[in-house]
Design a protein around this motif. Sequence first.
Motif, PDB file in Angstrom:
ATOM      1  N   ALA A  11      -9.544  11.260   6.076  1.00 45.03           N
ATOM      2  CA  ALA A  11      -8.674  10.975   5.131  1.00 45.03           C
ATOM      3  C   ALA A  11      -8.794  10.135   3.823  1.00 45.03           C
ATOM      4  O   ALA A  11      -8.048   9.812   3.032  1.00 45.03           O
ATOM      5  CB  ALA A  11      -7.646   9.892   5.830  1.00 45.03           C
ATOM      6  N   PHE A  12     -10.226   9.864   3.626  1.00 43.80           N
ATOM      7  CA  PHE A  12     -10.680   8.971   2.585  1.00 43.80           C
ATOM      8  C   PHE A  12     -11.779   9.858   1.706  1.00 43.80           C
ATOM      9  O   PHE A  12     -12.645  10.441   2.292  1.00 43.80           O
ATOM     10  CB  PHE A  12     -11.286   7.714   2.976  1.00 43.80           C
ATOM     11  CG  PHE A  12     -10.492   6.938   4.090  1.00 43.80           C
ATOM     12  CD1 PHE A  12      -9.263   5.887   3.427  1.00 43.80           C
ATOM     13  CD2 PHE A  12     -10.332   7.119   5.380  1.00 43.80           C
ATOM     14  CE1 PHE A  12      -8.374   5.407   4.304  1.00 43.80           C
ATOM     15  CE2 PHE A  12      -9.530   6.179   5.971  1.00 43.80           C
ATOM     16  CZ  PHE A  12      -8.503   5.460   5.562  1.00 43.80           C
ATOM     17  N   ALA A  54       0.447   7.553   4.927  1.00 40.40           N
ATOM     18  CA  ALA A  54       0.487   6.984   6.392  1.00 40.40           C
ATOM     19  C   ALA A  54      -0.574   7.279   7.336  1.00 40.40           C
ATOM     20  O   ALA A  54      -1.084   6.689   8.005  1.00 40.40           O
ATOM     21  CB  ALA A  54       1.758   7.580   6.998  1.00 40.40           C
ATOM     22  N   LYS A  55      -1.369   8.399   7.191  1.00 39.70           N
ATOM     23  CA  LYS A  55      -2.474   8.922   7.524  1.00 39.70           C
ATOM     24  C   LYS A  55      -3.841   7.768   7.342  1.00 39.70           C
ATOM     25  O   LYS A  55      -4.473   7.404   8.134  1.00 39.70           O
ATOM     26  CB  LYS A  55      -3.142  10.334   7.135  1.00 39.70           C
ATOM     27  CG  LYS A  55      -4.455  10.851   7.937  1.00 39.70           C
ATOM     28  CD  LYS A  55      -4.408  12.185   7.676  1.00 39.70           C
ATOM     29  CE  LYS A  55      -5.824  12.560   8.602  1.00 39.70           C
ATOM     30  NZ  LYS A  55      -6.061  14.307   8.317  1.00 39.70           N
ATOM     31  N   ILE A  73      -3.108   4.616   6.299  1.00 37.67           N
ATOM     32  CA  ILE A  73      -3.207   3.458   6.907  1.00 37.67           C
ATOM     33  C   ILE A  73      -3.373   3.403   8.461  1.00 37.67           C
ATOM     34  O   ILE A  73      -4.197   2.625   8.955  1.00 37.67           O
ATOM     35  CB  ILE A  73      -1.645   2.896   6.807  1.00 37.67           C
ATOM     36  CG1 ILE A  73      -1.657   2.769   5.375  1.00 37.67           C
ATOM     37  CG2 ILE A  73      -1.073   1.866   7.683  1.00 37.67           C
ATOM     38  CD1 ILE A  73      -0.115   2.472   4.791  1.00 37.67           C
ATOM     39  N   ALA A  74      -3.191   4.578   9.338  1.00 34.12           N
ATOM     40  CA  ALA A  74      -3.234   4.741  10.491  1.00 34.12           C
ATOM     41  C   ALA A  74      -4.835   4.820  10.964  1.00 34.12           C
ATOM     42  O   ALA A  74      -5.292   4.461  12.040  1.00 34.12           O
ATOM     43  CB  ALA A  74      -2.511   5.939  11.042  1.00 34.12           C
ATOM     44  N   GLU A  75      -5.493   5.489  10.044  1.00 30.84           N
ATOM     45  CA  GLU A  75      -6.976   5.482  10.384  1.00 30.84           C
ATOM     46  C   GLU A  75      -7.784   4.680   9.774  1.00 30.84           C
ATOM     47  O   GLU A  75      -9.044   4.778   9.780  1.00 30.84           O
ATOM     48  CB  GLU A  75      -7.390   7.263   9.910  1.00 30.84           C
ATOM     49  CG  GLU A  75      -6.666   8.109  10.610  1.00 30.84           C
ATOM     50  CD  GLU A  75      -7.166   9.712  10.441  1.00 30.84           C
ATOM     51  OE1 GLU A  75      -7.993   9.774   9.859  1.00 30.84           O
ATOM     52  OE2 GLU A  75      -6.356  10.573  10.759  1.00 30.84           O
ATOM     53  N   LEU A  76      -7.171   3.746   8.990  1.00 28.88           N
ATOM     54  CA  LEU A  76      -8.006   2.543   8.263  1.00 28.88           C
ATOM     55  C   LEU A  76      -8.914   1.851   9.390  1.00 28.88           C
ATOM     56  O   LEU A  76     -10.161   1.454   8.952  1.00 28.88           O
ATOM     57  CB  LEU A  76      -7.175   1.627   7.523  1.00 28.88           C
ATOM     58  CG  LEU A  76      -7.858   0.791   6.594  1.00 28.88           C
ATOM     59  CD1 LEU A  76      -8.806   1.583   5.396  1.00 28.88           C
ATOM     60  CD2 LEU A  76      -7.117   0.047   5.642  1.00 28.88           C
ATOM     61  N   PRO A  77      -8.452   1.908  10.662  1.00 31.23           N
ATOM     62  CA  PRO A  77      -9.578   1.028  11.597  1.00 31.23           C
ATOM     63  C   PRO A  77     -10.465   1.558  11.845  1.00 31.23           C
ATOM     64  O   PRO A  77     -11.770   1.074  11.866  1.00 31.23           O
ATOM     65  CB  PRO A  77      -8.509   0.857  12.762  1.00 31.23           C
ATOM     66  CG  PRO A  77      -7.003   0.851  12.278  1.00 31.23           C
ATOM     67  CD  PRO A  77      -6.999   1.701  11.104  1.00 31.23           C
ATOM     68  N   ASN A  78     -10.849   3.020  11.850  1.00 35.67           N
ATOM     69  CA  ASN A  78     -11.832   3.818  12.063  1.00 35.67           C
ATOM     70  C   ASN A  78     -12.104   4.587  10.829  1.00 35.67           C
ATOM     71  O   ASN A  78     -12.285   5.745  10.876  1.00 35.67           O
ATOM     72  CB  ASN A  78     -11.609   4.451  13.076  1.00 35.67           C
ATOM     73  CG  ASN A  78     -11.707   3.909  14.468  1.00 35.67           C
ATOM     74  OD1 ASN A  78     -12.322   2.962  14.735  1.00 35.67           O
ATOM     75  ND2 ASN A  78     -10.328   4.008  15.344  1.00 35.67           N
ATOM     76  N   TRP A  79     -11.970   4.013   9.781  1.00 33.19           N
ATOM     77  CA  TRP A  79     -12.244   4.933   8.488  1.00 33.19           C
ATOM     78  C   TRP A  79     -13.605   5.777   8.235  1.00 33.19           C
ATOM     79  O   TRP A  79     -13.234   6.676   7.764  1.00 33.19           O
ATOM     80  CB  TRP A  79     -12.126   3.976   7.339  1.00 33.19           C
ATOM     81  CG  TRP A  79     -13.101   3.009   7.001  1.00 33.19           C
ATOM     82  CD1 TRP A  79     -13.274   1.857   7.398  1.00 33.19           C
ATOM     83  CD2 TRP A  79     -14.471   3.334   6.302  1.00 33.19           C
ATOM     84  NE1 TRP A  79     -14.817   1.218   7.010  1.00 33.19           N
ATOM     85  CE2 TRP A  79     -15.355   2.230   6.582  1.00 33.19           C
ATOM     86  CE3 TRP A  79     -14.873   4.574   5.563  1.00 33.19           C
ATOM     87  CZ2 TRP A  79     -16.610   2.270   5.832  1.00 33.19           C
ATOM     88  CZ3 TRP A  79     -16.224   4.510   5.163  1.00 33.19           C
ATOM     89  CH2 TRP A  79     -16.904   3.365   5.202  1.00 33.19           C
ATOM     90  N   ALA A 119       0.718  -1.279   0.102  1.00 31.89           N
ATOM     91  CA  ALA A 119       0.116   0.285  -0.152  1.00 31.89           C
ATOM     92  C   ALA A 119       0.915   1.212  -0.049  1.00 31.89           C
ATOM     93  O   ALA A 119       0.548   1.918  -0.815  1.00 31.89           O
ATOM     94  CB  ALA A 119      -1.009  -0.012   1.265  1.00 31.89           C
ATOM     95  N   GLU A 120       2.067   1.188   0.739  1.00 31.32           N
ATOM     96  CA  GLU A 120       2.863   2.599   0.806  1.00 31.32           C
ATOM     97  C   GLU A 120       3.603   2.669  -0.436  1.00 31.32           C
ATOM     98  O   GLU A 120       3.533   3.859  -0.842  1.00 31.32           O
ATOM     99  CB  GLU A 120       3.900   2.091   2.084  1.00 31.32           C
ATOM    100  CG  GLU A 120       3.351   2.099   3.456  1.00 31.32           C
ATOM    101  CD  GLU A 120       4.384   1.969   4.315  1.00 31.32           C
ATOM    102  OE1 GLU A 120       3.965   2.130   5.680  1.00 31.32           O
ATOM    103  OE2 GLU A 120       5.304   1.139   4.249  1.00 31.32           O
ATOM    104  N   ALA A 121       3.792   1.463  -1.182  1.00 33.46           N
ATOM    105  CA  ALA A 121       4.542   1.503  -2.635  1.00 33.46           C
ATOM    106  C   ALA A 121       3.780   2.193  -3.715  1.00 33.46           C
ATOM    107  O   ALA A 121       4.247   2.389  -4.403  1.00 33.46           O
ATOM    108  CB  ALA A 121       4.970   0.157  -2.825  1.00 33.46           C
ATOM    109  N   VAL A 122       2.264   2.208  -3.294  1.00 34.40           N
ATOM    110  CA  VAL A 122       1.528   2.545  -4.453  1.00 34.40           C
ATOM    111  C   VAL A 122       0.923   3.824  -3.915  1.00 34.40           C
ATOM    112  O   VAL A 122      -0.135   4.391  -4.631  1.00 34.40           O
ATOM    113  CB  VAL A 122       0.421   1.301  -4.909  1.00 34.40           C
ATOM    114  CG1 VAL A 122       1.143   0.440  -5.700  1.00 34.40           C
ATOM    115  CG2 VAL A 122      -0.450   1.063  -3.896  1.00 34.40           C
TER     116      VAL A 122
END
Length: 185
Positions: free
Chosen positions: A113-114, A99-100, A102-108, A92-95
């Motif tokens: 951020a989306f 970082a935000k 990824i960090a906020e994905l649990p409570n997207w 995911a980082e490579a594409v």
Amino acid sequence: MDAISNEGPLDGPRLGEIPADLAEVLSNRGAKQINLYRALSHSPEIVRAWLDFIWTLRDDCLISRSLRELVILRTAIRHDSPYEWHHHVLMAEAVGVTAKQIAELPNWSESSAFNGLERAALELTDAICDGSVPPELRAAAANWFNEREFVEIVVTAAAYVMVPRVLAALAVPMESDIEVSDSDA
């Protein structure tokens, strides 16, 4: 009960040898012989089909790789799969997944951020993880995608619901001694 194998009881993970033809394919792709592939290699037909299917989802879709990686990471969270998370957070980082994000994905759903497309894909992914996609959610999500893209996002989410279940059932251990490239897992 008839015995399937005389190898003894399955009391822990068994990592096999990747068939030579697939080892060459992995090498040509710059991919590692990760433990998931090694565990599946006890059935050469299965590991070949697995790689064809998963790599088609990864390489031959119209939907952006970053959106697919968000979906995959969300399935890893929902199915408590550190193995899948470990491999795909690097991808995911490579594409370009931030970082935000990824960090906020649990409570997207509570995050800014989306964007709308990402939110639609993540909501659809959560429903797929739950095992039921209500018609109104399907219709709302379908507004963001053409028919091909909708199939791609649904099948990506559903396939990566399967991955953590296979990892858990086969007790596939995390690799500790290799760096994963963006073409692994």
